[in-house]
Design a protein around this motif. Structure first.
Motif, PDB file in Angstrom:
ATOM      1  N   SER A 174       0.870  -1.171   0.000  1.00 34.43           N
ATOM      2  CA  SER A 174       0.000   0.000   0.000  1.00 34.43           C
ATOM      3  C   SER A 174       0.911   1.226   0.000  1.00 34.43           C
ATOM      4  N   THR A 175       0.316   2.405  -0.137  1.00 30.87           N
ATOM      5  CA  THR A 175       1.144   3.611  -0.126  1.00 30.87           C
ATOM      6  C   THR A 175       0.498   4.697   0.713  1.00 30.87           C
ATOM      7  N   VAL A 176       1.304   5.627   1.177  1.00 34.56           N
ATOM      8  CA  VAL A 176       0.830   6.806   1.911  1.00 34.56           C
ATOM      9  C   VAL A 176       1.266   8.023   1.097  1.00 34.56           C
ATOM     10  N   VAL A 177       0.324   8.897   0.786  1.00 37.86           N
ATOM     11  CA  VAL A 177       0.645  10.080  -0.027  1.00 37.86           C
ATOM     12  C   VAL A 177       0.986  11.257   0.888  1.00 37.86           C
ATOM     13  N   PHE A 178       2.174  11.815   0.700  1.00 38.65           N
ATOM     14  CA  PHE A 178       2.605  13.002   1.451  1.00 38.65           C
ATOM     15  C   PHE A 178       2.385  14.224   0.568  1.00 38.65           C
ATOM     16  N   ASP A 179       1.837  15.287   1.169  1.00 34.54           N
ATOM     17  CA  ASP A 179       1.458  16.454   0.363  1.00 34.54           C
ATOM     18  C   ASP A 179       2.615  17.348  -0.030  1.00 34.54           C
ATOM     19  N   ASP A 180       3.729  17.255   0.691  1.00 35.38           N
ATOM     20  CA  ASP A 180       4.858  18.143   0.386  1.00 35.38           C
ATOM     21  C   ASP A 180       5.922  17.378  -0.399  1.00 35.38           C
ATOM     22  N   PRO A 181       6.021  17.614  -1.714  1.00 34.59           N
ATOM     23  CA  PRO A 181       6.972  16.838  -2.509  1.00 34.59           C
ATOM     24  C   PRO A 181       8.431  17.107  -2.125  1.00 34.59           C
ATOM     25  N   LEU A 182       8.672  18.257  -1.478  1.00 33.21           N
ATOM     26  CA  LEU A 182      10.056  18.612  -1.111  1.00 33.21           C
ATOM     27  C   LEU A 182      10.684  17.638  -0.131  1.00 33.21           C
ATOM     28  N   VAL A 183       9.836  16.977   0.684  1.00 30.17           N
ATOM     29  CA  VAL A 183      10.402  16.100   1.715  1.00 30.17           C
ATOM     30  C   VAL A 183      11.143  14.903   1.105  1.00 30.17           C
ATOM     31  N   PHE A 184      10.829  14.602  -0.149  1.00 31.47           N
ATOM     32  CA  PHE A 184      11.523  13.485  -0.798  1.00 31.47           C
ATOM     33  C   PHE A 184      12.537  13.966  -1.839  1.00 31.47           C
ATOM     34  N   ALA A 185      12.740  15.291  -1.893  1.00 29.28           N
ATOM     35  CA  ALA A 185      13.690  15.825  -2.874  1.00 29.28           C
ATOM     36  C   ALA A 185      15.052  15.201  -2.638  1.00 29.28           C
ATOM     37  N   ASN A 186      15.651  14.697  -3.703  1.00 29.21           N
ATOM     38  CA  ASN A 186      16.988  14.149  -3.514  1.00 29.21           C
ATOM     39  C   ASN A 186      17.980  14.905  -4.368  1.00 29.21           C
ATOM     40  N   VAL A 187      19.216  14.759  -3.996  1.00 32.08           N
ATOM     41  CA  VAL A 187      20.261  15.577  -4.563  1.00 32.08           C
ATOM     42  C   VAL A 187      21.030  14.769  -5.597  1.00 32.08           C
ATOM     43  N   ASN A 188      20.849  15.099  -6.865  1.00 33.64           N
ATOM     44  CA  ASN A 188      21.545  14.362  -7.919  1.00 33.64           C
ATOM     45  C   ASN A 188      22.627  15.172  -8.607  1.00 33.64           C
ATOM     46  N   THR A 189      22.521  16.502  -8.509  1.00 35.24           N
ATOM     47  CA  THR A 189      23.516  17.364  -9.166  1.00 35.24           C
ATOM     48  C   THR A 189      23.908  18.466  -8.187  1.00 35.24           C
ATOM     49  N   PRO A 190      25.072  19.079  -8.365  1.00 31.71           N
ATOM     50  CA  PRO A 190      25.477  20.177  -7.484  1.00 31.71           C
ATOM     51  C   PRO A 190      24.440  21.308  -7.468  1.00 31.71           C
ATOM     52  N   ASP A 191      23.784  21.520  -8.617  1.00 35.55           N
ATOM     53  CA  ASP A 191      22.771  22.575  -8.715  1.00 35.55           C
ATOM     54  C   ASP A 191      21.565  22.262  -7.825  1.00 35.55           C
ATOM     55  N   GLU A 192      21.134  20.989  -7.844  1.00 37.85           N
ATOM     56  CA  GLU A 192      19.999  20.583  -6.999  1.00 37.85           C
ATOM     57  C   GLU A 192      20.352  20.749  -5.525  1.00 37.85           C
ATOM     58  N   LEU A 193      21.592  20.462  -5.189  1.00 36.57           N
ATOM     59  CA  LEU A 193      22.053  20.590  -3.808  1.00 36.57           C
ATOM     60  C   LEU A 193      21.927  22.045  -3.341  1.00 36.57           C
ATOM     61  N   LYS A 194      22.379  22.962  -4.214  1.00 40.63           N
ATOM     62  CA  LYS A 194      22.342  24.380  -3.881  1.00 40.63           C
ATOM     63  C   LYS A 194      20.894  24.848  -3.676  1.00 40.63           C
ATOM     64  N   LYS A 195      20.004  24.411  -4.592  1.00 44.30           N
ATOM     65  CA  LYS A 195      18.580  24.812  -4.487  1.00 44.30           C
ATOM     66  C   LYS A 195      17.958  24.293  -3.197  1.00 44.30           C
ATOM     67  N   LEU A 196      18.299  23.035  -2.852  1.00 45.18           N
ATOM     68  CA  LEU A 196      17.737  22.426  -1.644  1.00 45.18           C
ATOM     69  C   LEU A 196      18.246  23.131  -0.388  1.00 45.18           C
ATOM     70  N   GLU A 197      19.499  23.555  -0.415  1.00 49.23           N
ATOM     71  CA  GLU A 197      20.044  24.313   0.720  1.00 49.23           C
ATOM     72  C   GLU A 197      19.296  25.626   0.875  1.00 49.23           C
ATOM     73  N   GLU A 198      18.962  26.249  -0.258  1.00 46.14           N
ATOM     74  CA  GLU A 198      18.247  27.543  -0.203  1.00 46.14           C
ATOM     75  C   GLU A 198      16.847  27.381   0.401  1.00 46.14           C
ATOM     76  N   VAL A 199      16.109  26.337  -0.049  1.00 42.80           N
ATOM     77  CA  VAL A 199      14.735  26.207   0.463  1.00 42.80           C
ATOM     78  C   VAL A 199      14.689  25.694   1.889  1.00 42.80           C
ATOM     79  N   SER A 200      15.791  25.101   2.354  1.00 39.57           N
ATOM     80  CA  SER A 200      15.766  24.547   3.719  1.00 39.57           C
ATOM     81  C   SER A 200      16.600  25.383   4.674  1.00 39.57           C
TER      82      SER A 200
END
Length: 201
Positions: A174-200
């Motif tokens: 079964s699955t549980v749907v979480f409303d905030d997609p950011l909680v599962f954001a993962n870091v695949n590129t240096p650019d994504e890392l920088k963006k995630l640091e900014e939002v958090s």
């Protein structure tokens, strides 16, 4: 009712991180500390103990004081190889899995997956995220599974299949749907890392 004491947390740090130039992803700094420290801090209150799945930098990961288990299959064969050694190391009835590169993972991940697990005769419950446009995406590397699934997974891997969703199809899930997609954001590129640091920040 499944309690924290019943759950072992497995942090998956065994990948190759090709899009990051092959550096060990769990050790990349996020807000000045290795990414894996965010995963440990988030999981620790939700589980009885933690196991780290890694295929290199073993001594560095071992400094966190948790067992480090390596894949038994060659060639960085993906999360299922990590699940397999995690299940072997698991001494509790349930195993909760999370990758090392999603530093904002939900504080109530174990709790919500456990509630769903208790609602039916499920063997595995995984997270899904709802995007801003309403689309729901499976996040299969974030899941809570019964620790007796070792045989099922080993038989699946022996067929040479590594696709996580195909194994899930063989189980009662079964699955549980979480409303905030950011909680599962993962870091695949240096650019994504920088963006995630900014939002958090």
């Amino acid at each position: 009712m499944i309690s924290t004491k019943d759950i072992t947390g497995l942090i998956l740090a065994g990948g190759r991180a090709q899009r990051m130039g092959g550096i060990d992803k769990g050790l990349i700094p996020f807000h000045g500390k290795p990414l894996i420290e965010s995963a440990i801090a988030k999981l620790k209150p939700q589980v009885q103990t933690i196991v780290i799945n890694a295929n290199r930098s073993i001594t560095k990961y071992a400094t966190y004081g948790y067992p480090v288990v390596m894949d038994e299959t060659p060639d960085f064969s993906g999360p299922l190889a990590g699940f397999s050694v995690g299940l072997k190391a698991c001494r509790t009835p349930y195993l909760l899995t999370s990758p090392c590169d999603s530093p904002l993972l939900p504080n109530n991940l174990a709790e919500l997956l456990a509630v769903e697990m208790g609602r039916g005769d499920f063997q595995l419950v995984y997270a899904s995220s709802k995007e801003a446009d309403g689309k729901v995406w499976a996040q299969p590397v974030f899941c809570l599974m019964r620790s007796n699934l070792q045989d099922s997974l080993d038989q699946f891997l022996q067929k040479g299949d590594l696709k996580i969703d195909r194994w899930f199809k063989e189980l009662r899930t079964s699955t549980v749907v979480f409303d905030d997609p950011l909680v599962f954001a993962n870091v695949n590129t240096p650019d994504e890392l920088k963006k995630l640091e900014e939002v958090s920040a």
